[in-house]
Design a protein around this motif. Sequence first.
Motif, PDB file in Angstrom:
ATOM      1  N   ILE A   1       0.956  -1.198  -0.077  1.00 28.48           N
ATOM      2  CA  ILE A   1       0.002   0.056  -0.240  1.00 28.48           C
ATOM      3  C   ILE A   1       0.992   1.200   0.090  1.00 28.48           C
ATOM      4  O   ILE A   1       0.696   2.258  -0.561  1.00 28.48           O
ATOM      5  CB  ILE A   1      -0.841  -0.208   1.194  1.00 28.48           C
ATOM      6  N   SER A   2       1.887   1.173   1.053  1.00 33.07           N
ATOM      7  CA  SER A   2       2.711   2.222   0.744  1.00 33.07           C
ATOM      8  C   SER A   2       3.544   2.468  -0.439  1.00 33.07           C
ATOM      9  O   SER A   2       3.778   3.899  -0.954  1.00 33.07           O
ATOM     10  CB  SER A   2       3.758   2.327   1.934  1.00 33.07           C
ATOM     11  N   GLY A   3       3.915   1.528  -1.035  1.00 33.46           N
ATOM     12  CA  GLY A   3       4.600   1.373  -2.483  1.00 33.46           C
ATOM     13  C   GLY A   3       3.682   2.039  -3.548  1.00 33.46           C
ATOM     14  O   GLY A   3       4.145   2.748  -4.380  1.00 33.46           O
ATOM     15  N   LEU A   4       2.452   1.592  -3.438  1.00 30.53           N
ATOM     16  CA  LEU A   4       1.607   2.366  -4.539  1.00 30.53           C
ATOM     17  C   LEU A   4       1.181   3.658  -4.336  1.00 30.53           C
ATOM     18  O   LEU A   4       1.176   4.351  -5.261  1.00 30.53           O
ATOM     19  CB  LEU A   4       0.030   1.405  -4.292  1.00 30.53           C
ATOM     20  N   TYR A   5       1.271   4.053  -2.953  1.00 33.08           N
ATOM     21  CA  TYR A   5       0.945   5.638  -2.788  1.00 33.08           C
ATOM     22  C   TYR A   5       2.043   6.187  -3.344  1.00 33.08           C
ATOM     23  O   TYR A   5       1.975   7.442  -3.884  1.00 33.08           O
ATOM     24  CB  TYR A   5       0.740   5.726  -1.376  1.00 33.08           C
ATOM     25  N   LEU A   6       3.209   5.928  -2.820  1.00 37.57           N
ATOM     26  CA  LEU A   6       4.512   6.726  -3.137  1.00 37.57           C
ATOM     27  C   LEU A   6       4.876   6.617  -4.676  1.00 37.57           C
ATOM     28  O   LEU A   6       5.249   7.482  -5.241  1.00 37.57           O
ATOM     29  CB  LEU A   6       5.693   6.155  -2.434  1.00 37.57           C
ATOM     30  N   GLY A   7       4.597   5.428  -5.241  1.00 32.13           N
ATOM     31  CA  GLY A   7       4.638   5.494  -6.814  1.00 32.13           C
ATOM     32  C   GLY A   7       3.703   6.311  -7.579  1.00 32.13           C
ATOM     33  O   GLY A   7       4.306   6.871  -8.704  1.00 32.13           O
ATOM     34  N   HIS A   8       2.555   6.336  -7.120  1.00 31.01           N
ATOM     35  CA  HIS A   8       1.507   7.057  -7.526  1.00 31.01           C
ATOM     36  C   HIS A   8       1.803   8.677  -7.410  1.00 31.01           C
ATOM     37  O   HIS A   8       1.460   9.383  -8.466  1.00 31.01           O
ATOM     38  CB  HIS A   8       0.133   6.957  -7.029  1.00 31.01           C
ATOM     39  N   ARG A   9       2.642   9.019  -6.451  1.00 31.18           N
ATOM     40  CA  ARG A   9       2.894  10.604  -6.264  1.00 31.18           C
ATOM     41  C   ARG A   9       4.210  10.953  -6.648  1.00 31.18           C
ATOM     42  O   ARG A   9       4.734  12.063  -6.537  1.00 31.18           O
ATOM     43  CB  ARG A   9       2.589  10.662  -4.684  1.00 31.18           C
ATOM     44  N   PHE A  10       4.938   9.730  -7.170  1.00 27.36           N
ATOM     45  CA  PHE A  10       6.402   9.989  -7.674  1.00 27.36           C
ATOM     46  C   PHE A  10       6.458  11.014  -8.607  1.00 27.36           C
ATOM     47  O   PHE A  10       7.764  11.593  -8.897  1.00 27.36           O
ATOM     48  CB  PHE A  10       7.110   8.729  -8.026  1.00 27.36           C
ATOM     49  N   THR A  11       5.443  11.421  -9.498  1.00 28.09           N
ATOM     50  CA  THR A  11       5.425  12.369 -10.640  1.00 28.09           C
ATOM     51  C   THR A  11       5.704  13.659 -10.068  1.00 28.09           C
ATOM     52  O   THR A  11       6.029  14.547 -10.704  1.00 28.09           O
ATOM     53  CB  THR A  11       4.300  12.340 -11.308  1.00 28.09           C
ATOM     54  N   GLU A  12       5.572  14.135  -8.763  1.00 30.17           N
ATOM     55  CA  GLU A  12       5.679  15.248  -8.266  1.00 30.17           C
ATOM     56  C   GLU A  12       7.100  15.448  -7.536  1.00 30.17           C
ATOM     57  O   GLU A  12       7.463  16.424  -7.186  1.00 30.17           O
ATOM     58  CB  GLU A  12       4.893  15.320  -7.011  1.00 30.17           C
ATOM     59  N   SER A  13       7.939  14.632  -7.840  1.00 22.16           N
ATOM     60  CA  SER A  13       9.436  14.546  -7.451  1.00 22.16           C
ATOM     61  C   SER A  13      10.144  15.454  -8.499  1.00 22.16           C
ATOM     62  O   SER A  13       9.880  15.227  -9.645  1.00 22.16           O
ATOM     63  CB  SER A  13      10.023  13.180  -7.099  1.00 22.16           C
ATOM     64  N   PRO A  14      11.258  15.922  -8.271  1.00 20.63           N
ATOM     65  CA  PRO A  14      12.042  16.401  -9.302  1.00 20.63           C
ATOM     66  C   PRO A  14      12.587  15.439 -10.532  1.00 20.63           C
ATOM     67  O   PRO A  14      12.698  14.286 -10.192  1.00 20.63           O
ATOM     68  CB  PRO A  14      13.208  17.114  -8.600  1.00 20.63           C
ATOM     69  N   ALA A  15      13.074  15.879 -11.611  1.00 15.39           N
ATOM     70  CA  ALA A  15      13.496  14.975 -12.812  1.00 15.39           C
ATOM     71  C   ALA A  15      14.549  14.303 -12.488  1.00 15.39           C
ATOM     72  O   ALA A  15      14.566  13.086 -12.532  1.00 15.39           O
ATOM     73  CB  ALA A  15      13.761  15.948 -13.973  1.00 15.39           C
ATOM     74  N   VAL A  16      15.688  14.997 -11.771  1.00 17.50           N
ATOM     75  CA  VAL A  16      16.797  14.087 -11.404  1.00 17.50           C
ATOM     76  C   VAL A  16      16.414  13.114 -10.287  1.00 17.50           C
ATOM     77  O   VAL A  16      17.186  12.006 -10.364  1.00 17.50           O
ATOM     78  CB  VAL A  16      17.825  15.081 -10.673  1.00 17.50           C
ATOM     79  N   THR A  17      15.647  13.100  -9.465  1.00 17.61           N
ATOM     80  CA  THR A  17      15.351  12.346  -8.304  1.00 17.61           C
ATOM     81  C   THR A  17      14.563  11.160  -9.239  1.00 17.61           C
ATOM     82  O   THR A  17      14.904   9.820  -8.806  1.00 17.61           O
ATOM     83  CB  THR A  17      14.340  13.054  -7.478  1.00 17.61           C
ATOM     84  N   ARG A  18      13.781  11.585 -10.050  1.00 17.68           N
ATOM     85  CA  ARG A  18      13.146  10.165 -10.696  1.00 17.68           C
ATOM     86  C   ARG A  18      14.102   9.221 -11.509  1.00 17.68           C
ATOM     87  O   ARG A  18      13.897   8.060 -11.672  1.00 17.68           O
ATOM     88  CB  ARG A  18      11.776  10.721 -11.466  1.00 17.68           C
ATOM     89  N   LEU A  19      14.939  10.324 -12.290  1.00 12.34           N
ATOM     90  CA  LEU A  19      16.066   9.222 -13.134  1.00 12.34           C
ATOM     91  C   LEU A  19      16.903   8.393 -12.012  1.00 12.34           C
ATOM     92  O   LEU A  19      17.139   7.256 -12.376  1.00 12.34           O
ATOM     93  CB  LEU A  19      16.901  10.321 -13.652  1.00 12.34           C
ATOM     94  N   ILE A  20      17.340   8.930 -11.190  1.00  4.64           N
ATOM     95  CA  ILE A  20      18.268   8.295 -10.159  1.00  4.64           C
ATOM     96  C   ILE A  20      17.237   7.143  -9.422  1.00  4.64           C
ATOM     97  O   ILE A  20      17.675   5.980  -9.466  1.00  4.64           O
ATOM     98  CB  ILE A  20      18.756   9.293  -8.927  1.00  4.64           C
ATOM     99  N   GLY A  21      16.095   7.348  -9.087  1.00 10.65           N
ATOM    100  CA  GLY A  21      15.335   6.350  -8.441  1.00 10.65           C
ATOM    101  C   GLY A  21      14.902   5.034  -9.263  1.00 10.65           C
ATOM    102  O   GLY A  21      15.085   4.227  -8.852  1.00 10.65           O
ATOM    103  N   HIS A  22      14.597   5.368 -10.890  1.00 13.56           N
ATOM    104  CA  HIS A  22      14.321   4.623 -11.516  1.00 13.56           C
ATOM    105  C   HIS A  22      15.374   3.634 -11.671  1.00 13.56           C
ATOM    106  O   HIS A  22      15.596   2.261 -11.659  1.00 13.56           O
ATOM    107  CB  HIS A  22      13.755   4.921 -12.865  1.00 13.56           C
ATOM    108  N   SER A  23      16.770   4.111 -11.912  1.00 14.54           N
ATOM    109  CA  SER A  23      18.029   3.307 -12.168  1.00 14.54           C
ATOM    110  C   SER A  23      18.280   2.623 -10.890  1.00 14.54           C
ATOM    111  O   SER A  23      18.801   1.347 -10.873  1.00 14.54           O
ATOM    112  CB  SER A  23      19.105   4.341 -12.439  1.00 14.54           C
ATOM    113  N   PHE A  24      18.239   3.467  -9.662  1.00 15.45           N
ATOM    114  CA  PHE A  24      18.509   2.740  -8.327  1.00 15.45           C
ATOM    115  C   PHE A  24      17.729   1.543  -8.098  1.00 15.45           C
ATOM    116  O   PHE A  24      18.338   0.329  -7.902  1.00 15.45           O
ATOM    117  CB  PHE A  24      18.381   3.619  -7.283  1.00 15.45           C
ATOM    118  N   TRP A  25      16.471   1.515  -8.265  1.00 18.07           N
ATOM    119  CA  TRP A  25      15.716   0.285  -8.070  1.00 18.07           C
ATOM    120  C   TRP A  25      15.848  -0.790  -8.971  1.00 18.07           C
ATOM    121  O   TRP A  25      15.744  -2.081  -8.621  1.00 18.07           O
ATOM    122  CB  TRP A  25      14.029   0.786  -8.065  1.00 18.07           C
ATOM    123  N   LYS A  26      16.126  -0.511 -10.188  1.00 22.08           N
ATOM    124  CA  LYS A  26      16.477  -1.658 -11.196  1.00 22.08           C
ATOM    125  C   LYS A  26      17.510  -2.392 -10.872  1.00 22.08           C
ATOM    126  O   LYS A  26      17.747  -3.521 -10.816  1.00 22.08           O
ATOM    127  CB  LYS A  26      16.785  -1.015 -12.471  1.00 22.08           C
TER     128      LYS A  26
END
Length: 537
Positions: free
Chosen positions: A247-272
């Motif tokens: 549930i927390s993962g779905l919520y945070l993933g749904h709101r991840f669009t509000e994070s800065p672009a660099v955060t999203r780039l690092i986050g996607h690569s990091f979790w992969k």
Amino acid sequence: MIWRVDATHALWLLAVPVSALAVAGLARRFGAPAPLALVIAGLLISFVPGLPEFELDPELVLYVFLPPLLFSAAWQSSYYNMRENVRSIGLLSIGLVLFTTLLVGYAAYLLVPDLPLPAALVLGAIVAPPDAVAAVSVAQRLGLPRRVVTILIGESLFNDATALTAFRVALAAAVGAGFTFAEGLGRFLFAAAAGAAIGLLLGPPLHWLRTRLDDPLVENAVMLVAPFAAYLLAESVHASGVIAVVISGLYLGHRFTESPAVTRLIGHSFWKVVVFVLETVVFLLIGLQLPPVVNGLSGRGWGSLAWWALAVFAVTVAARFLWVFPSSLLPLWSARARERAAGLDWRERVVVSWAGMRGVVSLAAAFAIPFVTSAGAPFPGRDLVLFLTFTTVLATLLVQGLTFPALIRRLGIAGDRERYHDTVAEAGAQHAAANAALARLAELTAEGTEPVDPDVVERLRSLAEHRQLRAWERLGGGTGPAGEEVPSASYRRLRREMLAAERAAFVRMRDERRIDDEVLDRVLHELDLEEVSLARD
């Protein structure tokens, strides 16, 4: 407390992830399913003379491996797609798990002479939850319809909670704790509701904190801590840690669009990277469990063991078919529910039924069975339950996993039309977004505002128009009439060559000591970001 680690033991521990990464790398290079290759490699390695036993630690799986794997899958899942398929996901993650627990448990009780019913139900709960990692990776690679993939992912996210709760209730009855059906149902409802509440309560403050840190590294560090926090908080109050994490993962993933672009780039690569490492180690460990499982079977006939293993595997597979097809005929009381439930034809139901590969959670639960009951007597059939769990996990991974791609091709249910519609929708969205960008550019450069160099305005307008065209060009597969290369494909090809030349020039200047390595890192980072964006196009 002072910790001392033997160097030889540490080297053996290091050999597990190194071997897993090597096998996974080879599998990816040759296009083979990495989970299956890792399980087979683990089995082969387990026969190496002198190799120490790597007995799976249940705490390691449930508290270290499971939370980040679940969180990553939930974080990357679509909340809207999950909501639209909630009925199908619920029937599989709750109804099918309980049905499998009862059917496999009762079948094992009838087949195995010295296995009491409570211990047999423990076995049923252990093998009930499928691990959809292998199935989803194949399904996505072969282009299954999105709804099938969503259902498989949603099932894998929530079924562990049902299975682990059923396992604890059955285990309490087997060790003599005296659980009744009503108490078991109450525990399940409390665990699910409390776990969901903790996940919902944890999501908003973590999102609020993440958006105010203004530091991409710290923001992604918060994301790394989140699954462990959700799991431990839920388990500390006897709630479902699995549901809290999802549930927390779905919520945070749904709101991840509000994070800065660099955060999203690092986050996607990091979790992969995190998921790749954890999954490779987990599947290799499954294969390495052969010695500790076999060592506890002294005195049992191999003919009987083979028959029981085959029967439990067959019942486990059959249970999924017996549930998936009839469950689609259950009554629906609203027109909206009937509309959402429609869509899976018989071929897609066959695929969902065959995608029942078991994984490391089943083995972890089996290894968590205590050696003695509350009365001090040996747990009845512990070695046998462990063996039947291992053979069922192995058989589903190898038999179903190896035949899954062929089944999909044979049934011919690739989502080609869906992918075409996605490309058309993306092109339309790119067109509308580019128009919005051009309108905003016109507002910013209108008369009376701050003057801007006309060349800058023209470059920005050209960039927006280029983004407007490239998605439409992708509908033609990157070629124009008579196979000619479209402008956006030419742009990407030529720009990649230019980037390679720039990169070589920067490296040459570093080697000549005309620039420092820190300067090289900064300029290469800019080139890498642009090259990644070209690859996306």
